[in-house]
Design a protein around this motif. Structure first.
Motif, PDB file in Angstrom:
ATOM      1  N   GLU A 191      -4.384 -24.844  12.107  1.00 16.38           N
ATOM      2  CA  GLU A 191      -3.972 -23.554  12.668  1.00 16.38           C
ATOM      3  C   GLU A 191      -4.307 -23.402  14.154  1.00 16.38           C
ATOM      4  O   GLU A 191      -4.041 -22.355  14.737  1.00 16.38           O
ATOM      5  N   GLU A 192      -4.909 -24.417  14.750  1.00 18.43           N
ATOM      6  CA  GLU A 192      -5.361 -24.281  16.134  1.00 18.43           C
ATOM      7  C   GLU A 192      -4.179 -24.145  17.101  1.00 18.43           C
ATOM      8  O   GLU A 192      -3.138 -24.772  16.912  1.00 18.43           O
ATOM      9  N   ILE A 193      -4.383 -23.315  18.135  1.00 21.69           N
ATOM     10  CA  ILE A 193      -3.319 -23.156  19.130  1.00 21.69           C
ATOM     11  C   ILE A 193      -3.508 -24.225  20.202  1.00 21.69           C
ATOM     12  O   ILE A 193      -4.587 -24.380  20.756  1.00 21.69           O
ATOM     13  N   VAL A 194      -2.449 -24.983  20.441  1.00 23.27           N
ATOM     14  CA  VAL A 194      -2.542 -26.144  21.325  1.00 23.27           C
ATOM     15  C   VAL A 194      -1.531 -25.996  22.459  1.00 23.27           C
ATOM     16  O   VAL A 194      -0.451 -25.417  22.260  1.00 23.27           O
ATOM     17  N   GLU A 195      -1.888 -26.504  23.626  1.00 23.04           N
ATOM     18  CA  GLU A 195      -0.985 -26.447  24.795  1.00 23.04           C
ATOM     19  C   GLU A 195       0.405 -26.982  24.475  1.00 23.04           C
ATOM     20  O   GLU A 195       0.527 -27.956  23.729  1.00 23.04           O
ATOM     21  N   ARG A 196       1.414 -26.386  25.112  1.00 22.14           N
ATOM     22  CA  ARG A 196       2.805 -26.813  24.859  1.00 22.14           C
ATOM     23  C   ARG A 196       3.039 -28.282  25.170  1.00 22.14           C
ATOM     24  O   ARG A 196       3.753 -28.983  24.450  1.00 22.14           O
ATOM     25  N   SER A 197       2.448 -28.743  26.284  1.00 23.81           N
ATOM     26  CA  SER A 197       2.689 -30.138  26.689  1.00 23.81           C
ATOM     27  C   SER A 197       2.157 -31.095  25.626  1.00 23.81           C
ATOM     28  O   SER A 197       2.615 -32.232  25.525  1.00 23.81           O
ATOM     29  N   VAL A 198       1.199 -30.626  24.810  1.00 25.97           N
ATOM     30  CA  VAL A 198       0.651 -31.471  23.749  1.00 25.97           C
ATOM     31  C   VAL A 198       1.487 -31.314  22.474  1.00 25.97           C
ATOM     32  O   VAL A 198       2.052 -32.271  21.952  1.00 25.97           O
ATOM     33  N   VAL A 199       1.604 -30.073  22.008  1.00 24.51           N
ATOM     34  CA  VAL A 199       2.207 -29.863  20.684  1.00 24.51           C
ATOM     35  C   VAL A 199       3.717 -30.139  20.681  1.00 24.51           C
ATOM     36  O   VAL A 199       4.270 -30.607  19.692  1.00 24.51           O
ATOM     37  N   ASP A 200       4.387 -29.910  21.813  1.00 21.39           N
ATOM     38  CA  ASP A 200       5.836 -30.137  21.842  1.00 21.39           C
ATOM     39  C   ASP A 200       6.207 -31.594  22.094  1.00 21.39           C
ATOM     40  O   ASP A 200       7.333 -31.996  21.850  1.00 21.39           O
ATOM     41  N   CYS A 251       5.883 -25.512  40.626  1.00 17.02           N
ATOM     42  CA  CYS A 251       4.988 -25.711  39.471  1.00 17.02           C
ATOM     43  C   CYS A 251       4.194 -24.448  39.179  1.00 17.02           C
ATOM     44  O   CYS A 251       4.071 -24.034  38.029  1.00 17.02           O
ATOM     45  N   GLN A 252       3.676 -23.837  40.238  1.00 16.95           N
ATOM     46  CA  GLN A 252       2.881 -22.614  40.034  1.00 16.95           C
ATOM     47  C   GLN A 252       3.722 -21.547  39.345  1.00 16.95           C
ATOM     48  O   GLN A 252       3.259 -20.868  38.428  1.00 16.95           O
ATOM     49  N   GLN A 253       4.976 -21.426  39.782  1.00 19.03           N
ATOM     50  CA  GLN A 253       5.854 -20.407  39.170  1.00 19.03           C
ATOM     51  C   GLN A 253       6.111 -20.722  37.701  1.00 19.03           C
ATOM     52  O   GLN A 253       6.303 -19.831  36.889  1.00 19.03           O
ATOM     53  N   ALA A 254       6.097 -22.018  37.350  1.00 13.16           N
ATOM     54  CA  ALA A 254       6.390 -22.414  35.962  1.00 13.16           C
ATOM     55  C   ALA A 254       5.108 -22.492  35.123  1.00 13.16           C
ATOM     56  O   ALA A 254       5.154 -22.865  33.951  1.00 13.16           O
ATOM     57  N   GLY A 255       3.976 -22.165  35.726  1.00 13.15           N
ATOM     58  CA  GLY A 255       2.701 -22.217  34.985  1.00 13.15           C
ATOM     59  C   GLY A 255       2.250 -23.645  34.702  1.00 13.15           C
ATOM     60  O   GLY A 255       1.611 -23.920  33.687  1.00 13.15           O
ATOM     61  N   VAL A 256       2.586 -24.557  35.604  1.00 14.55           N
ATOM     62  CA  VAL A 256       2.201 -25.958  35.431  1.00 14.55           C
ATOM     63  C   VAL A 256       1.124 -26.294  36.466  1.00 14.55           C
ATOM     64  O   VAL A 256       1.239 -25.911  37.635  1.00 14.55           O
ATOM     65  N   LEU A 275       8.209 -31.886  34.431  1.00 17.57           N
ATOM     66  CA  LEU A 275       6.875 -31.249  34.363  1.00 17.57           C
ATOM     67  C   LEU A 275       7.006 -29.761  34.066  1.00 17.57           C
ATOM     68  O   LEU A 275       6.227 -29.194  33.301  1.00 17.57           O
ATOM     69  N   CYS A 276       8.011 -29.141  34.684  1.00 11.37           N
ATOM     70  CA  CYS A 276       8.208 -27.701  34.487  1.00 11.37           C
ATOM     71  C   CYS A 276       8.685 -27.379  33.077  1.00 11.37           C
ATOM     72  O   CYS A 276       8.594 -26.240  32.631  1.00 11.37           O
ATOM     73  N   ARG A 277       9.193 -28.406  32.389  1.00 16.04           N
ATOM     74  CA  ARG A 277       9.516 -28.213  30.961  1.00 16.04           C
ATOM     75  C   ARG A 277       8.308 -28.558  30.099  1.00 16.04           C
ATOM     76  O   ARG A 277       8.417 -28.763  28.898  1.00 16.04           O
ATOM     77  N   HIS A 278       7.168 -28.744  30.773  1.00 19.42           N
ATOM     78  CA  HIS A 278       5.879 -29.010  30.115  1.00 19.42           C
ATOM     79  C   HIS A 278       5.774 -30.395  29.488  1.00 19.42           C
ATOM     80  O   HIS A 278       4.955 -30.622  28.604  1.00 19.42           O
ATOM     81  N   GLU A 279       6.615 -31.317  29.962  1.00 21.13           N
ATOM     82  CA  GLU A 279       6.460 -32.694  29.488  1.00 21.13           C
ATOM     83  C   GLU A 279       5.200 -33.307  30.077  1.00 21.13           C
ATOM     84  O   GLU A 279       4.876 -33.065  31.247  1.00 21.13           O
ATOM     85  N   PRO A 280       4.478 -34.117  29.308  1.00 21.05           N
ATOM     86  CA  PRO A 280       3.283 -34.745  29.871  1.00 21.05           C
ATOM     87  C   PRO A 280       3.667 -35.730  30.988  1.00 21.05           C
ATOM     88  O   PRO A 280       4.684 -36.425  30.891  1.00 21.05           O
TER      89      PRO A 280
END
Ligand code: GLN
Length: 283
Positions: free
Chosen positions: A196-205, A15-20, A63-68
């Motif tokens: 225009e707000e920048i939102v976390e990938r797990s949220v916006v994707d 997870c750490q390597q994937a930024g999760v 999780l590493c694909r940033h799924e909630p």
């Protein structure tokens, strides 16, 4: 074969390597063991069950694909209850638990005994509406949503949690106005993220944009609901909203413009951010 402890430790590195956030891996392991009636702290040094291991590894990959995490589990906890979650509804957040906490104490303070007419506008998973009904059974609770898919998840949650909520399909409060419902309490956690707000990938994707984005300044849906309020609210009543941490000033203007004699209060969430707005009419 590895132990629970070792499996989790390895997954945390991945997870750490994937930024999760590693907390998500910990929560995944806790939830999976609990689903199998195991107490992780008691079995930590035992060899991991094969079924749990395969569920856990699939979960870590997602999780590493940033799924909630709530999508992986299919549920999220809210105010101590388990709510089914799908891609069609916003995952209920901790901040929103605080909103319901304030509403419950306002009910005790401001409203006497007897039934109360309440609504949750844009209910999504039904978390707010169902929790209100479960905590205060004397509330008659309505819940609206513009998404039929969201309403079917919310209906399922109400059945699973044995609560009676009247679900209606439509745009914000319109279906209630059409039925001439008049409210003591109106709650809403509408979409409030700025276009225009920048939102976390797990949220916006992964989460439904209809539940997230509220136009240029994020307040489009508040304006809509505030415009509907005169047809919706009883003379003595209150509204409670969740909002973005930087929207206090603009939201205050929108409310004061329409209801100069109302009492408007903002409250902070546990992180010290302006997160909730309360509007009181004659109370
Ligand atoms: N709190 C959510 C987020 O930041 C947004 C919820 C909403 O727009 N109502 O992801």
């Amino acid at each position: 074969m590895a132990t629970y402890r070792q499996t989790l430790k390895n997954a945390i590195v991945v997870c750490q390597q994937a930024g999760v956030n590693e907390m998500l891996a910990r929560r995944l392991m806790l939830e999976l063991t609990e689903q199998h009636q195991l107490n992780l702290y008691l079995v930590d040094d035992e060899e991991i069950d094969e079924i749990i291991l395969s569920e856990f590894l699939i979960g870590i990959e997602r999780l590493c694909r940033h799924e909630p995490l709530a999508h992986i589990l299919g549920y999220e906890w809210f105010f101590g209850r388990k709510f089914s979650i799908s891609k069609d509804v916003l995952v209920p957040r901790e901040e929103t638990e605080e909103l319901i906490g304030h509403i419950l104490s306002d009910i005790d303070e401001l409203f006497g005994q007897g039934e109360l007419d309440c609504a949750d506008i844009g209910t999504g998973s039904g978390a707010l509406a169902i929790t209100l009904k479960a905590e205060e059974p004397r509330c008659r609770v309505w819940a609206s949503d513009i998404s039929e898919e969201a309403l079917s998840i919310a209906r399922k949650n109400a059945i699973d949690l044995s609560t009676e909520v009247h679900f209606v399909l439509g745009d914000m409060a319109q279906p209630l106005i059409d039925r001439q419902v008049k409210l003591d309490i109106c709650i809403s956690n509408p979409p409030y993220i700025k276009k225009e707000e920048i939102v976390e990938r797990s949220v916006v994707d992964f989460e439904p944009h209809v539940a997230l984005f509220g136009g240029t300044d994020g307040l489009d849906l508040y304006r809509k609901l505030l415009d509907q309020a005169p047809l919706l609210m009883k003379e003595r009543s209150m509204m409670a909203f969740e909002m973005g941490f930087d929207q206090q000033e603009t939201l205050h203007c929108e409310i004061a413009l329409r209801f100069p004699f109302s009492r408007i209060e903002f409250r902070k969430d546990i992180n010290g951010k302006d997160r909730m707005c309360f509007v009181y009419f004659n109370c």
